[in-house]
Write an enzyme that holds these catalytic residues in place. Structure first.
Site, mmCIF file in Angstrom:
data_model
loop_
_atom_site.group_PDB
_atom_site.id
_atom_site.type_symbol
_atom_site.label_atom_id
_atom_site.label_comp_id
_atom_site.label_asym_id
_atom_site.label_seq_id
_atom_site.Cartn_x
_atom_site.Cartn_y
_atom_site.Cartn_z
ATOM 1 N N TYR A 1 -7.833 -2.980 -4.059
ATOM 2 C CA TYR A 1 -8.139 -1.972 -3.054
ATOM 3 C C TYR A 1 -9.636 -1.902 -2.805
ATOM 4 O O TYR A 1 -10.441 -1.963 -3.735
ATOM 5 C CB TYR A 1 -7.673 -0.588 -3.512
ATOM 6 C CG TYR A 1 -6.182 -0.387 -3.534
ATOM 7 C CD1 TYR A 1 -5.318 -1.325 -2.986
ATOM 8 C CD2 TYR A 1 -5.631 0.748 -4.100
ATOM 9 C CE1 TYR A 1 -3.957 -1.138 -3.004
ATOM 10 C CE2 TYR A 1 -4.257 0.956 -4.116
ATOM 11 C CZ TYR A 1 -3.429 0.003 -3.570
ATOM 12 O OH TYR A 1 -2.069 0.193 -3.589
ATOM 13 N N GLU B 1 4.408 24.314 -5.531
ATOM 14 C CA GLU B 1 4.883 24.092 -4.165
ATOM 15 C C GLU B 1 4.164 24.945 -3.134
ATOM 16 O O GLU B 1 4.251 24.669 -1.934
ATOM 17 C CB GLU B 1 6.396 24.297 -4.104
ATOM 18 C CG GLU B 1 7.133 23.216 -4.883
ATOM 19 C CD GLU B 1 8.633 23.415 -4.917
ATOM 20 O OE1 GLU B 1 9.360 22.398 -4.968
ATOM 21 O OE2 GLU B 1 9.090 24.580 -4.914
#
Length: 448
Positions: free
Chosen positions: A350, A425
């Site tokens: 990468y 969440e």
């Protein structure tokens, strides 16, 4: 990411967001009027779909899929986007999706990216939707888990799609959504992920002006957004070194060529590149040898030694220089002892993830205006991300979203890629609002 079982910290932030340097200006510049008019819609619509975003995330978490195997996830996303009126191109880079929505007013094309793949990790979090999935990875059957937050990224971008579709006629531009497979790399060295999506035309017709992405991080508490201009994540290159000697008895090393001694000298020589040949005032870099294998018996000098490791850099010229010097150093050290050595870099490394400085400066006020969040500058990380290739093609901005519950010490939270990685969440709503605000603000600034 290369095989997560062997390089678990391939692209993970340490607890950087736990020490987030909150630096919002005392007086954040006002948004463009056209964007400000859409803020109530963003707030209302994102709040209205929060529970649906959570439900999507739980469903994807319970059914994780490894790189280039994300068929169920892609089908779920495609059906949702088609219902919203997006033009959807499926099967990009095996399982990826490129979806386009043209706004009711002329303006720029903005790309948003979410990665879809899970990891070969056995979940150890006690959740009613915990993964029990198994799949084949590198020829072996393994447990599979969303241990890096990609399930949340997909759900967030599905939510952003609904927010933006609800204001389609007021949008001054076009949004292009990229649901990307195989960010965590593939076990067999195959080129996948963002590079393959680009090669298969993900940025064609129409080409975006900018690309935005985010990552959920356990190193920050929910409600924090981290960003940085310039390099924010390192380039990551896996390498192997083959050292050839000549086998002989351990009692008579002069009768052969000892590759273990040569390998030891090469490891030290590599560190000399870091400490004496690289300008440390320019950018940091890390060169680590992770494995050394050679020999079968205590009194036999073997024919060869094999090593592997990782190189992390933030500057492309520095990356190329260190790679070159590694090859020369290994070869010449081996030759000095009568042996041979070859350095091989894996082709799927990468590049550094670089946030375009001008774009970052332009969009920082947008991050600071996200409701229910605090945005600030974070240090660069030695982790890596293949969002880097999207950001090489067009100016990009990649941000971190804290995902550890408030009140919990984020510095002690289980890191991404851990079998105990946990996402609060409530951070999903922050993600939806972040990408929505970046999109609307950029379009409005470019259109005025």
């Amino acid at each position: 990411m290369t095989n997560a079982l062997s390089l678990p910290a391939r692209r993970l932030l340490p607890a950087l967001l736990a020490t987030l340097s909150l630096c919002a200006a005392a007086q954040t510049p006002p948004p463009p009027a056209a964007a400000q008019a859409l803020y109530p819609l963003i707030a209302q619509r994102s709040q209205a779909i929060e529970q649906q975003v959570i439900a999507w995330r739980r469903d994807i978490h319970e059914h994780p899929e490894l790189g280039n195997q994300e068929k169920r996830t892609a089908a779920l996303v495609a059906a949702h986007l088609k219902r919203l009126g997006f033009t959807v191109r499926e099967g990009v880079a095996v399982t990826g999706l490129v979806a386009t929505l043209k706004g009711g007013r002329p303006g720029p094309v903005v790309a948003l990216r979410a990665d879809m793949d899970a990891l070969p990790v056995k979940e150890q979090v006690d959740l009613p939707f915990a993964s029990k999935a198994r799949a084949v990875w590198d020829g072996k059957e393994v447990d599979v888990m969303h241990a890096c937050g990609h399930d949340g990224h997909v759900a967030i971008l599905m939510g952003v799609a609904e927010v933006l579709a609800s204001m389609k006629e007021q949008l001054p531009g076009t949004v292009k959504l990229l649901f990307q497979p195989a960010e965590e790399k593939l076990p067999n060295g195959e080129i996948g992920g963002s590079r393959r999506m680009l090669a298969e035309g993900a940025f064609d017709a129409p080409k975006p002006e900018v690309v935005f992405g985010l990552h959920l991080m356990s190193g920050g508490n929910t409600g924090t957004i981290g960003y940085k201009a310039g390099p924010i994540l390192a380039g990551s290159d896996a390498f192997k070194v083959d050292v050839k000697g000549r086998q002989t008895h351990g009692s008579q090393p002069w009768s052969g060529i000892d590759p273990i001694v040569l390998a030891s000298q090469i490891v030290l020589g590599f560190q000399t590149i870091e400490s004496r040949q690289v300008n440390v005032t320019q950018e940091p870099s890390v060169l680590s040898v992770g494995t050394i294998n050679g020999g079968t018996r205590y009194n036999i000098i073997p024919d060869e030694v094999k090593m592997s490791g990782t190189l992390r850099t933030y500057d492309e010229d520095m990356r190329k220089f260190i790679m070159q010097r590694m090859g020369e150093t290994a070869s010449l050290i081996a030759q000095s002892g009568g042996g041979q050595a070859h350095v091989h870099f894996e082709p799927d490394g990468y590049a550094p993830t670089v946030n375009d400085p001008a774009l970052t400066e332009k969009m920082a006020p947008s991050l600071q205006r996200v409701p229910g969040a605090r945005a600030g500058i974070v240090p660069k990380s030695t982790g890596g991300e293949d969002f880097s290739f999207f950001a090489q093609a067009v100016p990009g901005l990649f941000v971190f979203i804290g995902a550890t519950p408030p009140g919990k010490d984020a510095a002690k939270a289980e890191p991404n890629h851990s079998p105990r990685f946990f996402v609060d969440e409530a951070s999903l709503l922050v993600g939806v609002r972040t990408l929505s605000h970046l999109t609307v603000d950029y379009m409005a600034m470019a259109a005025r």
